[in-house]
Design an enzyme around this catalytic site. Structure first.
Site, mmCIF file in Angstrom:
data_model
loop_
_atom_site.group_PDB
_atom_site.id
_atom_site.type_symbol
_atom_site.label_atom_id
_atom_site.label_comp_id
_atom_site.label_asym_id
_atom_site.label_seq_id
_atom_site.Cartn_x
_atom_site.Cartn_y
_atom_site.Cartn_z
ATOM 1 N N PRO A 159 19.500 -31.498 39.515
ATOM 2 C CG PRO A 159 20.150 -31.994 37.321
ATOM 3 C CD PRO A 159 20.390 -32.385 38.749
ATOM 4 C CG HIS A 160 14.937 -29.112 40.897
ATOM 5 N ND1 HIS A 160 16.150 -29.261 41.546
ATOM 6 C CD2 HIS A 160 14.281 -28.144 41.562
ATOM 7 C CE1 HIS A 160 16.199 -28.417 42.563
ATOM 8 N NE2 HIS A 160 15.085 -27.720 42.595
ATOM 9 N N GLY A 161 13.596 -27.972 37.568
ATOM 10 C CA GLY A 161 13.094 -26.695 37.079
ATOM 11 C C GLY A 161 12.698 -25.752 38.196
#
Length: 145
Positions: A63-65
């Protein structure tokens, strides 16, 4: 790896399971505690997940922005969490959740090292067999992540 993005305090092992949202929240909280992201980074992770799954295969999610939320990243860092009970990641089984925050283009180098590590099923088996956060940290660090 040239970047110092991971320390022992950013590595955790849980015997139970978690929901995808709980796992993303923990990944974001670890990055925030490390001083790498603002408190709004979890929202950025959720936005990314709504547009494209961050499930990568081989029991891994990263998960990342979004690109639009790069301002929430203060420094490059990783969080590594193993859920022995698993995480249902949009129908895919996940054991490892690696939160990533990368300044500029640093995330590309970090992602490359993670992809190499998790492309080898024997290496993934070693990561799953690690009996402590210290051992898991040593294995991930030895891989150049």
């Amino acid at each position: 790896m040239a970047l110092d993005v991971l320390n022992l305090g950013q590595v955790r092992i849980h015997s139970g399971d978690a929901t995808r949202e709980e796992a993303m929240k923990e990944a974001a909280d670890i990055l925030e505690a490390a001083g790498a992201v603002t408190s709004r980074y979890f929202d950025a992770m959720q936005q990314r997940e709504e547009t494209v799954s961050t499930y990568m295969g081989n029991e891994l999610a990263i998960p990342h922005g979004t690109n639009e939320t790069k301002d929430e990243i203060l420094a490059s860092a990783l969080s590594v969490v193993r859920y022995d009970g698993g995480v249902d990641w949009g129908g895919e089984p996940v054991t490892f959740v690696i939160g990533i925050a990368g300044r500029g283009d640093e995330h590309l180098e970090i992602l490359s090292q993670i992809a190499i590590l998790f492309s080898d099923e024997d290496e993934v088996a070693k990561l799953k067999a690690a009996s402590s956060p210290e051992e898991l940290f040593a294995l991930v660090s030895a891989a150049g992540v």
